[in-house]
Design a protein around this motif. Structure first.
Motif, PDB file in Angstrom:
ATOM      1  N   UNK A  87      14.155   3.579   4.706  1.00 50.93           N
ATOM      2  CA  UNK A  87      13.477   2.156   4.642  1.00 50.93           C
ATOM      3  C   UNK A  87      12.323   2.112   5.536  1.00 50.93           C
ATOM      4  N   UNK A  88      12.759   2.888   6.724  1.00 49.54           N
ATOM      5  CA  UNK A  88      11.495   2.826   7.604  1.00 49.54           C
ATOM      6  C   UNK A  88      10.483   3.508   7.270  1.00 49.54           C
ATOM      7  N   UNK A  89      10.622   4.484   6.679  1.00 50.23           N
ATOM      8  CA  UNK A  89       9.378   5.482   6.442  1.00 50.23           C
ATOM      9  C   UNK A  89       8.593   4.553   5.069  1.00 50.23           C
ATOM     10  N   UNK A  90       9.349   3.935   4.436  1.00 57.72           N
ATOM     11  CA  UNK A  90       8.557   3.178   3.282  1.00 57.72           C
ATOM     12  C   UNK A  90       7.926   1.940   4.148  1.00 57.72           C
ATOM     13  N   UNK A  91       8.478   1.497   4.988  1.00 53.77           N
ATOM     14  CA  UNK A  91       7.677   0.324   5.696  1.00 53.77           C
ATOM     15  C   UNK A  91       6.605   0.963   6.333  1.00 53.77           C
ATOM     16  N   UNK A  92       6.614   2.140   6.983  1.00 54.52           N
ATOM     17  CA  UNK A  92       5.563   2.652   7.676  1.00 54.52           C
ATOM     18  C   UNK A  92       4.269   2.981   6.736  1.00 54.52           C
ATOM     19  N   UNK A  93       4.876   3.435   5.474  1.00 56.03           N
ATOM     20  CA  UNK A  93       3.559   3.634   4.491  1.00 56.03           C
ATOM     21  C   UNK A  93       3.095   2.306   4.100  1.00 56.03           C
ATOM     22  N   UNK A  94       3.542   1.251   3.956  1.00 52.28           N
ATOM     23  CA  UNK A  94       3.155   0.376   3.651  1.00 52.28           C
ATOM     24  C   UNK A  94       2.100  -0.357   4.721  1.00 52.28           C
ATOM     25  N   UNK A  95       2.728  -0.216   6.134  1.00 51.69           N
ATOM     26  CA  UNK A  95       1.951  -0.704   7.175  1.00 51.69           C
ATOM     27  C   UNK A  95       0.574   0.079   7.309  1.00 51.69           C
ATOM     28  N   UNK A  96       0.580   1.355   6.988  1.00 48.19           N
ATOM     29  CA  UNK A  96      -0.484   2.102   6.898  1.00 48.19           C
ATOM     30  C   UNK A  96      -1.544   1.775   5.976  1.00 48.19           C
ATOM     31  N   UNK A  97      -0.893   1.298   4.695  1.00 46.79           N
ATOM     32  CA  UNK A  97      -1.708   0.987   3.599  1.00 46.79           C
ATOM     33  C   UNK A  97      -2.430  -0.144   3.787  1.00 46.79           C
ATOM     34  N   UNK A  98      -1.873  -1.054   4.579  1.00 44.39           N
ATOM     35  CA  UNK A  98      -2.406  -2.375   4.762  1.00 44.39           C
ATOM     36  C   UNK A  98      -3.266  -2.510   6.043  1.00 44.39           C
ATOM     37  N   UNK A  99      -3.559  -1.456   6.688  1.00 44.03           N
ATOM     38  CA  UNK A  99      -4.117  -1.357   8.167  1.00 44.03           C
ATOM     39  C   UNK A  99      -3.560  -2.195   9.174  1.00 44.03           C
ATOM     40  N   UNK A 100      -2.222  -1.857   9.578  1.00 39.74           N
ATOM     41  CA  UNK A 100      -1.558  -2.491  10.497  1.00 39.74           C
ATOM     42  C   UNK A 100      -2.116  -2.141  11.997  1.00 39.74           C
ATOM     43  N   UNK A 101      -2.131  -2.907  12.679  1.00 34.82           N
ATOM     44  CA  UNK A 101      -2.453  -2.707  14.245  1.00 34.82           C
ATOM     45  C   UNK A 101      -1.683  -1.296  14.701  1.00 34.82           C
TER      46      UNK A 101
END
Length: 188
Positions: A83-97
């Protein structure tokens, strides 16, 4: 004393501590933008996995919402890591801080470290997580967070008082949390 111990265990549960840590660091570092990305990180790192634990508890797959049975912890941690890795991928794709990325990476690193130990021995995840949050906050957010360094002792006492851990299992949670906190501070 039993009621106080139960209250400390619940208030400073890993889900609560990780969520508050991510939200606080995201907001302090990048305002509302950081806060909203931190909400997304917390959903994947803590809230979603905890919902899975509650469902598994309801279905009788795990002993309780703190996953007290050591043998049941590894599958739970692996699911949380996914779940954390999936969230990380999403954050990276969205340009998270950057702070949100590093926060989520630190939580995943903590899951790996705790999972490795818990595969062989029952380390206190509560103490590890609260130590991580307290030390990382003091290192990166300033001296105003130094009183938070007292929280791991209180949580450790509660875990022993409730009979969920031995003193040794609680004490080993402290260096585990410190390792993750230092990694967070270095890469933040």
């Amino acid at each position: 004393m039993q009621r106080l111990a139960r209250a400390l265990t619940e208030v400073f549960s890993p889900t609560d501590v990780v969520s508050v840590f991510l939200l606080t660091t995201g907001a302090v570092s990048d305002g509302w933008r950081g806060f909203w990305f931190a909400v997304l990180a917390a959903l994947f790192a803590a809230v979603g996995p905890f919902a899975g634990i509650l469902l598994a508890t309801h279905l009788g797959k795990v002993s309780d919402h703190h996953v007290g049975n050591r043998r049941q912890r590894l599958p739970v941690l692996l699911a949380a890591m996914v779940s954390g890795v999936l969230g990380l991928v999403i954050l990276l794709l969205l340009g998270a801080p950057h702070v949100c990325i590093v926060g989520l990476l630190s939580v995943i690193f903590g899951m790996i470290l705790v999972g490795a130990v818990n595969a062989f021995w029952k380390l206190s995840v509560h103490v590890s997580v609260v130590t991580f949050a307290a030390v990382a906050s003091a290192l990166t957010l300033g001296a105003g967070f130094l009183p938070a360094l007292l929280i791991p002792a209180a949580v450790g006492w509660s875990r022993v008082k409730l009979g969920d851990h031995t003193t040794a299992q609680v004490l080993v949670g402290i260096p585990a949390g410190c390792i993750v906190a230092v990694a967070y501070a270095v890469f933040r």
